[in-house]
Design a protein around this motif. Sequence first.
Motif, PDB file in Angstrom:
ATOM      1  N   ASN A 163      35.194 -23.484 -17.979  1.00 24.16           N
ATOM      2  CA  ASN A 163      36.378 -24.048 -17.623  1.00 24.16           C
ATOM      3  C   ASN A 163      37.062 -24.742 -18.802  1.00 24.16           C
ATOM      4  N   GLN A 164      36.286 -25.090 -19.864  1.00 26.46           N
ATOM      5  CA  GLN A 164      36.901 -25.536 -21.137  1.00 26.46           C
ATOM      6  C   GLN A 164      36.139 -25.095 -22.368  1.00 26.46           C
ATOM      7  N   ILE A 192      34.706 -23.267 -25.585  1.00 28.29           N
ATOM      8  CA  ILE A 192      34.323 -21.894 -26.462  1.00 28.29           C
ATOM      9  C   ILE A 192      34.371 -20.874 -25.273  1.00 28.29           C
ATOM     10  N   ARG A 241      31.040 -25.364 -13.088  1.00 25.29           N
ATOM     11  CA  ARG A 241      30.059 -26.361 -12.261  1.00 25.29           C
ATOM     12  C   ARG A 241      31.034 -27.144 -11.225  1.00 25.29           C
ATOM     13  N   ARG A 273      37.779 -28.070 -11.730  1.00 20.67           N
ATOM     14  CA  ARG A 273      37.973 -27.836 -13.050  1.00 20.67           C
ATOM     15  C   ARG A 273      38.344 -26.455 -13.500  1.00 20.67           C
ATOM     16  N   ASN A 332      27.001 -19.125 -21.926  1.00 17.40           N
ATOM     17  CA  ASN A 332      27.656 -19.975 -22.865  1.00 17.40           C
ATOM     18  C   ASN A 332      27.432 -21.543 -22.177  1.00 17.40           C
ATOM     19  N   TYR A 385      18.388 -30.922 -28.390  1.00 13.37           N
ATOM     20  CA  TYR A 385      19.695 -29.862 -28.385  1.00 13.37           C
ATOM     21  C   TYR A 385      19.186 -28.845 -29.463  1.00 13.37           C
ATOM     22  N   LYS A 402      18.508 -25.094 -28.365  1.00 12.34           N
ATOM     23  CA  LYS A 402      19.079 -23.839 -29.031  1.00 12.34           C
ATOM     24  C   LYS A 402      18.034 -23.054 -29.727  1.00 12.34           C
ATOM     25  N   VAL A 457      33.025 -25.871 -33.902  1.00 17.11           N
ATOM     26  CA  VAL A 457      34.456 -25.597 -33.126  1.00 17.11           C
ATOM     27  C   VAL A 457      34.694 -26.939 -32.447  1.00 17.11           C
ATOM     28  N   THR A 486      35.616 -28.870 -29.847  1.00 21.32           N
ATOM     29  CA  THR A 486      35.511 -28.973 -28.352  1.00 21.32           C
ATOM     30  C   THR A 486      35.158 -30.292 -28.088  1.00 21.32           C
TER      31      THR A 486
HETATM   32  P1  NAP Z   1      32.223 -27.884 -24.044  1.00 23.96           P
HETATM   33  O1  NAP Z   1      33.719 -27.899 -24.407  1.00 23.96           O
HETATM   34  O2  NAP Z   1      31.330 -29.162 -23.846  1.00 23.96           O
HETATM   35  O3  NAP Z   1      31.643 -26.848 -23.095  1.00 23.96           O
HETATM   36  C1  NAP Z   1      30.505 -26.784 -22.241  1.00 23.96           C
HETATM   37  C2  NAP Z   1      31.032 -25.964 -21.117  1.00 23.96           C
HETATM   38  O4  NAP Z   1      29.645 -26.001 -20.341  1.00 23.96           O
HETATM   39  C3  NAP Z   1      31.830 -26.695 -20.072  1.00 23.96           C
HETATM   40  O5  NAP Z   1      32.399 -25.951 -19.377  1.00 23.96           O
HETATM   41  C4  NAP Z   1      30.778 -27.626 -19.151  1.00 23.96           C
HETATM   42  O6  NAP Z   1      31.106 -27.879 -17.943  1.00 23.96           O
HETATM   43  C5  NAP Z   1      29.869 -26.166 -18.998  1.00 23.96           C
HETATM   44  N1  NAP Z   1      28.409 -26.953 -18.537  1.00 23.96           N
HETATM   45  C6  NAP Z   1      27.846 -27.997 -18.552  1.00 23.96           C
HETATM   46  N2  NAP Z   1      26.624 -27.879 -17.975  1.00 23.96           N
HETATM   47  C7  NAP Z   1      26.854 -27.132 -16.846  1.00 23.96           C
HETATM   48  C8  NAP Z   1      25.967 -26.395 -15.798  1.00 23.96           C
HETATM   49  N3  NAP Z   1      24.985 -27.256 -15.428  1.00 23.96           N
HETATM   50  N4  NAP Z   1      26.550 -25.336 -15.241  1.00 23.96           N
HETATM   51  C9  NAP Z   1      27.624 -24.709 -15.466  1.00 23.96           C
HETATM   52  N5  NAP Z   1      28.363 -25.053 -16.700  1.00 23.96           N
HETATM   53  C10 NAP Z   1      27.971 -26.143 -17.282  1.00 23.96           C
HETATM   54  O7  NAP Z   1      31.088 -27.164 -25.350  1.00 23.96           O
HETATM   55  P2  NAP Z   1      31.468 -26.018 -26.579  1.00 23.96           P
HETATM   56  O8  NAP Z   1      31.462 -26.669 -27.752  1.00 23.96           O
HETATM   57  O9  NAP Z   1      32.402 -25.421 -25.648  1.00 23.96           O
HETATM   58  O10 NAP Z   1      30.082 -25.326 -26.212  1.00 23.96           O
HETATM   59  C11 NAP Z   1      29.986 -24.010 -25.700  1.00 23.96           C
HETATM   60  C12 NAP Z   1      28.833 -23.094 -26.225  1.00 23.96           C
HETATM   61  O11 NAP Z   1      28.623 -23.215 -27.589  1.00 23.96           O
HETATM   62  C13 NAP Z   1      27.609 -24.166 -25.640  1.00 23.96           C
HETATM   63  O12 NAP Z   1      26.341 -23.346 -25.717  1.00 23.96           O
HETATM   64  C14 NAP Z   1      27.092 -24.837 -27.138  1.00 23.96           C
HETATM   65  O13 NAP Z   1      25.737 -25.291 -27.363  1.00 23.96           O
HETATM   66  C15 NAP Z   1      27.649 -23.821 -28.262  1.00 23.96           C
HETATM   67  N6  NAP Z   1      27.859 -24.429 -29.420  1.00 23.96           N
HETATM   68  C16 NAP Z   1      29.014 -25.064 -29.854  1.00 23.96           C
HETATM   69  C17 NAP Z   1      29.323 -25.536 -31.080  1.00 23.96           C
HETATM   70  C18 NAP Z   1      30.494 -26.560 -31.391  1.00 23.96           C
HETATM   71  O14 NAP Z   1      30.678 -26.811 -32.569  1.00 23.96           O
HETATM   72  N7  NAP Z   1      31.388 -26.701 -30.380  1.00 23.96           N
HETATM   73  C19 NAP Z   1      28.507 -25.125 -32.064  1.00 23.96           C
HETATM   74  C20 NAP Z   1      27.429 -24.463 -31.839  1.00 23.96           C
HETATM   75  C21 NAP Z   1      26.900 -24.003 -30.629  1.00 23.96           C
HETATM   76  P3  NAP Z   1      31.982 -29.277 -17.631  1.00 23.96           P
HETATM   77  O15 NAP Z   1      33.444 -29.179 -18.222  1.00 23.96           O
HETATM   78  O16 NAP Z   1      31.964 -29.550 -16.272  1.00 23.96           O
HETATM   79  O17 NAP Z   1      31.201 -30.176 -18.242  1.00 23.96           O
END
Ligand code: NAP
Length: 289
Positions: free
Chosen positions: A12-13, A15, A36, A40, A88, A193, A197, A225, A227
């Motif tokens: 929903n938001q 990556i 979830r 959203r 993701n 975290y 990972k 990224v 986010t």
């Molecule tokens: P984000 O914007 O916080 O998005 C995370 C997403 O996961 C949100 O849609 C969140 O839903 C959802 N989520 C959390 N708990 C959940 C659950 N129990 N069931 C279903 N969905 C759930 O984070 P992001 O940065 O895009 O992260 C995406 C992936 O990239 C993650 O695996 C993160 O570890 C990885 N990552 C990110 C970065 C970075 O720099 N951003 C770097 C390395 C790896 P809600 O909106 O309801 O909270």
Amino acid sequence: MVNKVALVTGSNQGIGFAIVEELLKRGVETVYITARHEQRGRDAVEKLKAKGLNPYFHQLDVTDSKSVKKCADHIKLLHGGLDILVNNAAITVENFEETSYEDAVRVLNTNYFGILTIQEHFFPILKKDARVINISSDCGHISNLRNKDWIARLTNKHVKRADVDEFVHWFLNSVKTNTLKPEDFYQTELLAYRISKITVSALSVAQQNEIDRNISINSIHPGFVQTSMTLGAGIFTLEESSKAPTYLALDVDQSVKGQYFWFDKEIKDWRNPDLPLHCDYEWLKKYWQ
Ligand code: NAP
């Protein structure tokens, strides 16, 4: 049109949302936003519809096995199965510098056990030549770990899910009993975290080792990224972050299996603890000042 069915967890938001958008732009016929929180998810669908794209939606909380089963049953019934699964959904720690047991459990429940629940219900409905992309991190490279026994066990070519399970229980127990040794890790900030990972990267190899069909399973660090997880900091835009996971979903050869990818679409050696691919907290912190 690409006649495939794709689903991205936590889309929903961030990556995940960007990956859905990119898959649709690349012509994948059926792409599921999952969230979830129902509202959203529906708001995210509307955002893409405003851009002329048509995602499907289903509620999916990776920590709730009933929700996961319901979503998998729905996909099976409507589409006969799934071609592309992107794990993701993830959360990060509440306190970046201190590791509490409650927070560690919370993070591992979503980031590791959530993927296992997805595996239980979605692997049986993966179609022939399906692809699984597990979103890991630079926090998930083995160089984040210093404990030699665990490095040897997790980087073993024949690693099994049971090894990863034991690693998680070792970590949680060390936190619970206050026996954690800082020298076992590259850095102790963002520790739960990082552990979660590392499990995603190791589990990807274990899943590949244990699956008996021609399905490819790879993990990827999507880059730093902008986010909500990074509090808006980051080098890459959402659009940029979607390219490499989409490459794994659509372009890389099906024979590429059990690898750890970098955001530039290159394979990195996940097993080499001496590669400087770890996440550096001091470097990250500069972005939040
Ligand atoms: P984000 O914007 O916080 O998005 C995370 C997403 O996961 C949100 O849609 C969140 O839903 C959802 N989520 C959390 N708990 C959940 C659950 N129990 N069931 C279903 N969905 C759930 O984070 P992001 O940065 O895009 O992260 C995406 C992936 O990239 C993650 O695996 C993160 O570890 C990885 N990552 C990110 C970065 C970075 O720099 N951003 C770097 C390395 C790896 P809600 O909106 O309801 O909270």
